[in-house]
Structure formats: C-alpha cells, structure tokens
Design a protein around this motif. Structure first.
Motif, PDB file in Angstrom:
ATOM      1  N   ILE A   1     -12.557   9.385  12.357  1.00 43.96           N
ATOM      2  CA  ILE A   1     -11.894   9.632  11.072  1.00 43.96           C
ATOM      3  C   ILE A   1     -11.733   8.306  10.344  1.00 43.96           C
ATOM      4  CG2 ILE A   1      -9.777  10.460   9.943  1.00 43.96           C
ATOM      5  CD1 ILE A   1      -9.250  12.193  12.427  1.00 43.96           C
ATOM      6  N   LEU A   2     -12.065   8.293   9.061  1.00 43.64           N
ATOM      7  CA  LEU A   2     -11.807   7.119   8.224  1.00 43.64           C
ATOM      8  C   LEU A   2     -10.400   7.268   7.657  1.00 43.64           C
ATOM      9  CD1 LEU A   2     -12.801   4.520   6.823  1.00 43.64           C
ATOM     10  CD2 LEU A   2     -13.613   5.957   4.943  1.00 43.64           C
ATOM     11  N   GLY A   3      -9.485   6.368   8.083  1.00 44.78           N
ATOM     12  CA  GLY A   3      -8.085   6.464   7.656  1.00 44.78           C
ATOM     13  C   GLY A   3      -7.837   5.806   6.314  1.00 44.78           C
ATOM     14  N   HIS A   4      -6.870   6.368   5.556  1.00 44.99           N
ATOM     15  CA  HIS A   4      -6.468   5.894   4.212  1.00 44.99           C
ATOM     16  C   HIS A   4      -7.473   4.892   3.623  1.00 44.99           C
ATOM     17  CE1 HIS A   4      -4.698   2.429   6.375  1.00 44.99           C
ATOM     18  NE2 HIS A   4      -3.895   3.255   7.012  1.00 44.99           N
ATOM     19  N   PRO A   5      -8.597   5.370   3.070  1.00 48.65           N
ATOM     20  CA  PRO A   5      -9.744   4.512   2.713  1.00 48.65           C
ATOM     21  C   PRO A   5      -9.442   3.283   1.867  1.00 48.65           C
ATOM     22  CG  PRO A   5     -10.331   6.824   2.486  1.00 48.65           C
ATOM     23  CD  PRO A   5      -8.862   6.790   2.757  1.00 48.65           C
ATOM     24  N   THR A   6      -8.555   3.394   0.882  1.00 45.20           N
ATOM     25  CA  THR A   6      -8.330   2.242   0.001  1.00 45.20           C
ATOM     26  C   THR A   6      -7.156   1.377   0.436  1.00 45.20           C
ATOM     27  OG1 THR A   6      -6.757   3.279  -1.542  1.00 45.20           O
ATOM     28  CG2 THR A   6      -9.110   3.660  -1.944  1.00 45.20           C
ATOM     29  N   GLY A   7      -6.336   1.873   1.364  1.00 43.36           N
ATOM     30  CA  GLY A   7      -5.169   1.109   1.793  1.00 43.36           C
ATOM     31  C   GLY A   7      -4.108   0.955   0.720  1.00 43.36           C
ATOM     32  N   ARG A   8      -4.178   1.771  -0.324  1.00 41.02           N
ATOM     33  CA  ARG A   8      -3.242   1.622  -1.440  1.00 41.02           C
ATOM     34  C   ARG A   8      -1.824   2.013  -1.036  1.00 41.02           C
ATOM     35  NH1 ARG A   8      -4.859   6.731  -5.429  1.00 41.02           N
ATOM     36  NH2 ARG A   8      -3.765   8.377  -4.268  1.00 41.02           N
ATOM     37  N   LEU A   9      -0.851   1.444  -1.719  1.00 44.58           N
ATOM     38  CA  LEU A   9       0.537   1.859  -1.628  1.00 44.58           C
ATOM     39  C   LEU A   9       0.987   2.126  -3.065  1.00 44.58           C
ATOM     40  CD1 LEU A   9       1.976  -0.650   1.012  1.00 44.58           C
ATOM     41  CD2 LEU A   9       1.454   1.775   1.345  1.00 44.58           C
ATOM     42  N   LEU A  10       1.078   3.381  -3.424  1.00 40.63           N
ATOM     43  CA  LEU A  10       1.371   3.757  -4.808  1.00 40.63           C
ATOM     44  C   LEU A  10       2.653   3.085  -5.307  1.00 40.63           C
ATOM     45  CD1 LEU A  10       0.522   7.552  -4.483  1.00 40.63           C
ATOM     46  CD2 LEU A  10      -0.821   5.838  -5.716  1.00 40.63           C
ATOM     47  N   LEU A  11       2.571   2.546  -6.505  1.00 40.28           N
ATOM     48  CA  LEU A  11       3.662   1.830  -7.173  1.00 40.28           C
ATOM     49  C   LEU A  11       4.000   0.494  -6.504  1.00 40.28           C
ATOM     50  CD1 LEU A  11       6.147   4.729  -8.054  1.00 40.28           C
ATOM     51  CD2 LEU A  11       4.311   3.789  -9.454  1.00 40.28           C
ATOM     52  N   ARG A  12       3.304   0.161  -5.407  1.00 36.66           N
ATOM     53  CA  ARG A  12       3.564  -1.110  -4.719  1.00 36.66           C
ATOM     54  C   ARG A  12       2.374  -2.045  -4.779  1.00 36.66           C
ATOM     55  NH1 ARG A  12       6.512   0.609   0.988  1.00 36.66           N
ATOM     56  NH2 ARG A  12       8.368   1.582   0.093  1.00 36.66           N
ATOM     57  N   ARG A  13       1.180  -1.516  -4.463  1.00 38.96           N
ATOM     58  CA  ARG A  13      -0.004  -2.360  -4.533  1.00 38.96           C
ATOM     59  C   ARG A  13      -1.215  -1.481  -4.811  1.00 38.96           C
ATOM     60  NH1 ARG A  13      -0.296  -3.412   1.839  1.00 38.96           N
ATOM     61  NH2 ARG A  13      -1.627  -1.662   2.422  1.00 38.96           N
ATOM     62  N   GLU A  14      -2.188  -2.076  -5.493  1.00 39.04           N
ATOM     63  CA  GLU A  14      -3.415  -1.362  -5.787  1.00 39.04           C
ATOM     64  C   GLU A  14      -4.258  -1.217  -4.519  1.00 39.04           C
ATOM     65  OE1 GLU A  14      -5.091  -2.010 -10.008  1.00 39.04           O
ATOM     66  OE2 GLU A  14      -4.343  -3.967  -9.379  1.00 39.04           O
TER      67      GLU A  14
END
Length: 572
Positions: free
Chosen positions: A458-471
């Motif tokens: 499984i490819l986990g959280h592909p972009t590693g983003r944290l909404l409202l915290r980091r792109e």
C-alpha cells in the motif's frame, strides 16, 4: 473552565515550549517532557483524577501533578500565567510555525527583536534572517513558505473540526419560532475537506423575527454592514467560524437548497434537452423534494458531497450512484499504530477495540526503524511484536490481526529494512515522512522507486500533506497512479482529517486505471478508528465504489490477497 486530557496535554506542551524559550531550569524541562511522554503514550490516565491520585502516578511527580490538577479544574495554572505574561502574543504565534523550535524563536527575538509573524516575514524578505547564526537561506525560505501558507489559510477550518459544533448550532436554530426547515448549504453541505464559511438556508415566512433571535444568541457576532433583511452574516465566536445564513420562503426552500449547495460546475451541467440544472431550477415549477427535482432533470438523486461538477453525472449515467462506498461496507482497518512505536494504546487494546466495533480484521503497521522520532521498530522489536500478534490471533479468532509495518520511504526511494525483514510482514505500507522539500521530478521519482519495490503493498498518504499546516509533496499524480496499476500497489486514502490523502480529485482516475484504494485511519489511539468516516466521505466525493475499496473485502479475501502477493515475490 474544565479541560479534557487532550487539552491538558496541549497546555503542558505549551509550558515546555515557554520554559525552553525563557531558559528555565533544564532539569525541570526534562521532568515536564518525561511526564508528557508518559501521558502521551497512554501509560497513565489523568482523566478525573484527584490531586493525590495524580501524585501517585508513576512518571508524573508531585509538582507536575499539581499543574495537571489546576489545568483540569480551572483551565490554567499560575506558572503558565507567569510564563505567558512575559511572552509577547506574537511570539506565541511564531512558536506555532513548523520548523521553528523555542531556541530558534528565542534567537529571532533576542538578536533581531522579532516579536510578530509580520516582523518575521519582513525580516525574511529582506534577507536578514538568512544572515543570522543558525538559520541560512534554506531555513529563511521555508519560514517564508510557512508564513504565506498560514496567511492563505487564516480563518479556515477542517470539516471534521467544526462538524460537531455545527450540529449543535443547527439544533439551536431549529428551536426558533418561525423556522420551518433548515439545511446546511455551500461547501459545508458538500463536505469539503477545508471550510472557510459555513452556510445555512432557513425556511421561514417571517425572516425578521428569526434574524433578531439568531443575533441574540450567545456567542454569535453579527456583521451589520454585510447583513441584509434576507441574509445574516457574521461568525460564531467559539469556535471562531464564519457564518452566512440565507432565508427563503417554504415553497422556494428545495430550489434554493439545490442552488446554494451545488458548485458552478454542477449547476451549469448541460442536460440532454440542452438546458442546464440552473435553468430547470429557475422555471415556474415548485418542487417538494430534491428527489422530485433530479427526477425532473432525468437524473437520480445526487448526494450533496458529489455536487462538484466532477464525476457525479458520469456515475448517474452509468447507474453507479447506489454502488458508492458506505461506512458499513468496510470490513477491516489497516494502517494503525500501537505503543510499539508512537501509538497511545497497546497492541491488545487496539485489537480488542477494533473487534468490539464489529470489524473482521486489523492491520497493525507501526513505524519502521528510520522513524526514530516516532519510536520506529528495531528488528528485534519487530520479532517481539509478531510473536504477540500470533498470540492475539489465537485468542481473538476468528478476528485477525495482520502483521504490517509503515516503512519509511528513504530519500533514494528504497524502503527501510532489508528484504528478509520486509518478507516477514503480511503487508507493507510505504510512506514518506522526511525530506518533503524535493521538487516535483525528484519527489515523483522517489515514490516511483518505492512503488516498484515488490514489498510495497500500500502506498501511504502519497503527498504527506497536513491540511492547513503544510503543503503536500509536489507529485505527478498520473505517473504515480499509473505505476501503482503496473505494480499492483493499493493506494491509501488516509482518513485522518489533517491528511485526507490521496486527494479525492484523483480517486476517479485511480479507479479508471483499476487501482484499488484503502480507507486507512492512521490511528495512533483507539479513538482514531472514528476517523474512518472522513475517509469514506472523501472517497465518495471522488466517486469511490465498494468494489474498488480494498478494505471492503472480507478477511478471507484480504488474507488470500496478501498471501498471493508474497508468493509472487518468492517465485521471482
């Protein structure tokens, strides 16, 4: 003000930051940090404890127990107040910027007299910060990006964070005399992941008295300039959410609701008779339900979260609206953490709670060893965990715990652990957690190499983003999804409200390519399983169906899948 355990932890962590900022006694700081770690890991419970009970807890200590007791009963403590009194408000804001710890913030304050985010941005833009010892060009640029990102998202909320508060508000609105009907509209009704303004539509024959009553609500602040006889603008003070309330007559309620809920793309969609949905709505006909309107338009009823002008009409034409994923379709929960790494609850607690919720299986996937900051598992701990899983499987059968790992994708795209260790897991969630500043080409190549690794399940959280915290990581999503199709890799929709990654706008393309998706909460505590519903919402927005959802499969189907995939690796 009484604080719950989570809020108490936040306040304790703030005390630690402020102590470091003001060069307090290092032994005292370590004592606070040790206590926070003990509570954070779930080793002790502080909820509802008396002073004497707190003082008797291992790893807490008498002085910290007193702070916790004061925080739980009054919401503050004299020591916290003392630290706050000598800290400018702007410094507190700077401390929230990712990548700027107390020591760096102190350097900015002492050496450059920076006490606000505005002053910090100006200093960065002039290049002064880069010339300060311990910073440099890269740090300066990352600060600028963080500040700009923060400014662009000011006043916005995660859907999940305001959901309960808005339900409470709706109940209060419905009690008002003269309110015939009420519905959320706009982006909140469409369950967008980020909400800037919550809109409501009120059905009433006398808007004046209803508006007066709403304006008198405690905690509501009306914007007199922007409000009108048929529109109330303002905000809720706690949480501080922007509100826009529309008023309409009962006979126009259904039409107004559809008009104010759908995006432009949805409303301007051309129907077979060359009319758009808006044109049908603007006709003379009165509709008594949304079903009646959509039937008139030659369509099945379209759920609010799909009204984006994206894929809902294709789903309607293909008669797939009824096949959209529902929470009750999910049979198991994959990608979860325990106290073996940075989870709050033990493996047994996570397993028993998952079983109690009615699921058939749990996938435990603690952090791999390179994630030292999150207590990543050394090889001997992997072996210890596997032994405990086998014991639990014997005890909890037919419920099953799958042996998994969240393997860090290293900078070169390789996975943590040698192959002989990777082969011991039932499944591997491959995720990025570090070096998130790569450009699009390098970032994509890094993930492509991980996808090509036969041990990546499984490819986990592909972009590693944290909404409202980091792109998020800048990726070529098509290339990533195409590679997952080629190598048979499942893509995660991380259900944590801060992530919701894979983004819903790419769900349909993944389905078109035949790539299955897994709704994973990335739970670090038992309560984290509750986030599954947000993953389902995001999946539905992208048109996710039950048959394309990996963990809608039964235990036996998932077990067979994992075994066959491992056998294919052995044959190669």
């Amino acid at each position: 003000m009484i604080l719950d355990p989570k809020e108490i932890l936040r306040q304790l962590k703030l005390i630690i930051k402020l102590m470091e900022l003001h060069d307090e006694n290092s032994f005292k700081i370590r004592s606070f940090q040790s206590a926070v770690n003990t509570i954070d890991r779930g080793e002790v419970s502080i909820e509802g404890k008396s002073m004497s009970e707190l003082q008797s807890l291992n790893g807490i200590g008498k002085s910290i127990a007193e702070v916790i007791f004061f925080l739980s009963s009054s919401g503050t403590h004299p020591y916290l107040e003392e630290l706050l009194k000598k800290t400018p408000t702007g410094i507190l804001e700077i401390l929230e910027i990712k990548g700027l710890g107390p020591k760096k913030v102190k350097a900015l304050w002492d050496e450059l007299n920076i006490t606000s985010t505005h002053e910090l941005l100006e200093a960065c833009q002039s290049g002064i910060v880069a010339k300060t010892k311990g910073f440099g060009e890269k740090t300066q640029e990352s600060i600028i990006q963080a500040l700009e990102f923060r400014a662009a998202n000011k006043g916005k909320w995660l859907y999940a964070d305001i959901c309960d508060a808005m339900e409470d508000l709706a109940r209060e609105f419905k009690k008002i005399d003269g309110v015939k009907d009420l519905s959320a509209v706009g982006e909140f009704a469409r369950k967008m992941e980020i909400i800037e303004t919550v809109e409501w539509l009120v059905s009433t024959e006398s808007p004046g008295p209803v508006i007066e009553k709403i304006s008198s609500f405690k905690g509501m602040e009306k914007d007199q300039k922007l409000s009108s006889p048929f529109k109330w603008r303002g905000k809720l003070r706690e949480p501080e959410v922007n509100l826009l309330i529309h008023f309409t007559s009962p006979e126009k309620f259904v039409v107004e609701k559809i008009l104010r809920t759908g995006s432009k793309g949805h409303l301007l969609y051309p129907l077979e008779n060359s009319k758009t949905l808006v044109e049908v709505l603007r006709g003379e006909e009165v509709f008594d339900s949304e079903n009646a309107f959509y039937e008139k338009a030659g369509l099945p009823w379209i759920p609010e979260e799909l009204r984006e002008g994206f894929i809902e009409f294709d789903l309607a034409k293909d008669k797939k609206m009824d096949t959209l994923l529902k929470l009750e379709d999910l049979k198991g929960i994959l990608h979860n953490h325990s106290t073996y790494s940075d989870g709050k609850h033990s493996l047994r607690q996570m397993a028993e709670h998952c079983k109690a919720l009615g699921y058939e299986y749990l996938g435990i996937s603690d952090h791999s060893r390179s994630a030292f900051y999150a207590g990543g598992l050394e090889i001997e701990m992997v072996q210890k965990q596997h032994k405990e899983i086998e014991e639990l499987n014997n005890e909890l059968a037919p419920f099953r715990v799958f042996k998994g790992i969240e393997s860090d994708i290293l900078v070169d795209g390789s996975l943590d652990y040698p192959n002989e260790v990777l082969s011991s897991f039932d499944f591997v969630v491959s995720s990025i957690h570090s070096s998130l500043n790569m450009d699009r080409k390098k970032a994509t190549m890094r993930l492509l190499k991980a996808i090509e690794n036969p041990y990546t399940t499984i490819l986990g959280h592909p972009t590693g983003r944290l909404l409202l915290r980091r792109e998020g990581y800048p990726l070529d999503h098509k290339a990533i999804i195409d590679a997952c199709e080629k190598y048979g890799v499942i893509i995660e929709i991380n259900a944590n409200p801060w992530r919701l990654d894979l983004d819903w706008r790419w769900v349909h393309y993944a389905m078109e390519k035949g790539v299955k998706l897994s709704i994973n909460p990335d739970a670090h505590e038992m309560e984290g399983y509750n986030d599954m519903k947000y993953g389902v919402l995001i999946g539905r927005k992208g048109g996710l169906t039950k048959d394309m959802t990996f963990n809608a499969m039964s235990f036996s189907e998932v077990d067979d899948y994992f075994k066959k995939r491992k056998n294919q690796i052995i044959k190669k």
